[in-house]
Design an enzyme around this catalytic site. Structure first.
Site, PDB file in Angstrom:
ATOM      1  CG  HIS A  48      -1.966   1.042   1.179  1.00 18.96           C
ATOM      2  ND1 HIS A  48      -3.194   0.880   1.754  1.00 18.96           N
ATOM      3  CD2 HIS A  48      -1.989   2.273   0.630  1.00 18.96           C
ATOM      4  CE1 HIS A  48      -3.936   1.979   1.565  1.00 18.96           C
ATOM      5  NE2 HIS A  48      -3.214   2.826   0.867  1.00 18.96           N
ATOM      6  CD  GLU A  79      -4.025  -3.204   0.282  1.00 16.38           C
ATOM      7  OE1 GLU A  79      -3.388  -2.545   1.117  1.00 16.38           O
ATOM      8  OE2 GLU A  79      -4.766  -4.152   0.599  1.00 16.38           O
ATOM      9  CG  HIS A 200      -7.461  -3.483   8.352  1.00 22.22           C
ATOM     10  ND1 HIS A 200      -6.715  -2.540   7.674  1.00 22.22           N
ATOM     11  CD2 HIS A 200      -7.389  -3.152   9.658  1.00 22.22           C
ATOM     12  CE1 HIS A 200      -6.236  -1.661   8.554  1.00 22.22           C
ATOM     13  NE2 HIS A 200      -6.631  -1.997   9.759  1.00 22.22           N
TER      14      HIS A 200
HETATM   15  C1  DXP Z   1      -6.408  -1.860   2.953  1.00 21.59           C
HETATM   16  C2  DXP Z   1      -5.963  -2.377   4.263  1.00 21.59           C
HETATM   17  O1  DXP Z   1      -6.753  -2.667   5.108  1.00 21.59           O
HETATM   18  C3  DXP Z   1      -4.546  -2.490   4.586  1.00 21.59           C
HETATM   19  O2  DXP Z   1      -3.758  -2.937   3.556  1.00 21.59           O
HETATM   20  C4  DXP Z   1      -4.033  -1.151   4.976  1.00 21.59           C
HETATM   21  O3  DXP Z   1      -4.006  -0.380   3.814  1.00 21.59           O
HETATM   22  C5  DXP Z   1      -2.700  -1.284   5.578  1.00 21.59           C
HETATM   23  O4  DXP Z   1      -2.161  -0.004   5.608  1.00 21.59           O
HETATM   24  P1  DXP Z   1      -1.104   0.283   6.767  1.00 21.59           P
HETATM   25  O5  DXP Z   1      -0.108  -0.865   6.722  1.00 21.59           O
HETATM   26  O6  DXP Z   1      -0.511   1.619   6.381  1.00 21.59           O
HETATM   27  O7  DXP Z   1      -1.879   0.279   8.058  1.00 21.59           O
HETATM   28  N1  LIG Z   2      -5.766  -5.365   2.615  1.00 23.02           N
HETATM   29  C1  LIG Z   2      -5.317  -5.715   3.946  1.00 23.02           C
HETATM   30  C2  LIG Z   2      -3.834  -5.801   3.963  1.00 23.02           C
HETATM   31  O1  LIG Z   2      -3.199  -5.770   2.929  1.00 23.02           O
HETATM   32  C3  LIG Z   2      -3.116  -5.954   5.246  1.00 23.02           C
HETATM   33  O2  LIG Z   2      -3.857  -5.454   6.337  1.00 23.02           O
HETATM   34  P1  LIG Z   2      -3.211  -5.748   7.788  1.00 23.02           P
HETATM   35  O3  LIG Z   2      -3.063  -7.235   7.917  1.00 23.02           O
HETATM   36  O4  LIG Z   2      -1.874  -5.050   7.819  1.00 23.02           O
HETATM   37  O5  LIG Z   2      -4.200  -5.182   8.766  1.00 23.02           O
END
Ligand code: DXP
Ligand SMILES: NCC(=O)COP(=O)(O)O
Length: 255
Positions: A48, A79, A200
């Site tokens: 992301h 993402e 998440h």
């Molecule tokens: C979309 C999602 O729920 C996660 O991939 C989130 O984008 C993680 O981002 P952070 O690692 O910056 O918390």
């Molecule tokens: N889309 C969720 C992700 O890529 C990872 O979320 P998290 O496990 O870091 O909360």
């Protein structure tokens, strides 16, 4: 009894980059982390690249894209908010999947999904562009069954169910109620032809129960808890542990 395709595990390596960025030494390596997770059997890598580059930087995206060329069976999932910096990465890298997330620039972490009809007009052309480039589009969504038809109508291939509310309820009396929300949302998504991803705050404790209770999850993307586990267990043993959770959940679902 019906069997479903095995849920793919996509490892989100944001938090490796977060630690790396606290010194100018280049360690821990994001690409090394991805390589070890893929060698251990992960089916994909997720990043992301937020506009503030707090963790994943543009160079990480390009280096991971190069690495993943050596892993044709694995998927690259990028993402981000397509009205911010995501589309430039999609155009340059052509990942397997783009996951649209409605985060603001400085948002602490992702905490909600898109909303329809409000978001439809600005998302439709961006989804169309991704699909024209051959990139699958997944929309980050709250588990609201009534929203799934609109997500499909705007052109999405999949939805990613935002699983923090389930994770927060896991192990409490509210777990079953939350799980039922996701089951209904996943069924509604499937009914309109959407694939279902999830992510998440999923972890080794809550993952199997989620997959046992929610039908047809094609991919889980997991980062924070998995990387925390890897600090204790190493990437390889951690990925194998999460794969066992996937297999346990699917076995329970198909039993
Ligand atoms: C979309 C999602 O729920 C996660 O991939 C989130 O984008 C993680 O981002 P952070 O690692 O910056 O918390
Ligand atoms: N889309 C969720 C992700 O890529 C990872 O979320 P998290 O496990 O870091 O909360």
């Amino acid at each position: 009894m019906t069997s479903h395709p095995r849920t793919a595990l996509s490892v989100n390596v944001n938090k490796v980059a977060l630690v790396r960025n606290t010194r100018h030494l280049g360690i821990p390596s994001v690409t090394r982390a991805a390589q070890l997770c893929l060698e251990a059997g992960a089916q994909g890598i997720t990043v992301h690249p937020r506009p503030d580059e707090r963790h994943i930087r543009a160079q990480d995206v390009y280096e991971l894209a190069t690495l993943l060329q050596q892993w044709p069976q694995a998927e690259f999932n990028i993402e981000g908010n397509p009205t911010h910096n995501l589309m430039e990465f999609i155009r340059q890298v052509l990942p397997n999947q783009a996951t649209f997330v409605p985060d603001s620039v400085g948002q602490f972490t992702s905490d909600h999904g898109w909303r329809f009809p409000e978001d439809a007009e600005r998302l439709a052309p961006l989804i169309a562009e991704c699909r024209a480039l051959g990139v699958r589009v997944s929309l980050f969504m709250d588990p609201i069954p009534e929203q799934m038809a609109a997500a499909r109508a705007v052109g999405a291939d999949r939805v990613e169910l935002y699983t923090e509310p389930y994770a927060a309820a896991w192990g409490t009396p509210q777990q079953a109620t939350q799980l039922a929300r996701y089951r209904l949302a996943a069924m509604a998504a499937a009914t309109v032809g959407l694939g279902v991803n999830a992510g998440h705050d999923l972890n080794r404790d809550n993952l199997a129960d989620f997959l046992a209770g929610v039908p047809g999850v094609l991919e889980v993307s997991i980062g924070h808890a998995l990387i925390a586990d890897a600090l204790e267990l190493g990437y390889g043993d951690t990925v194998r542990a999460y794969q066992r959770c996937v297999d346990q959940g699917m076995a329970e679902r198909d039993s």
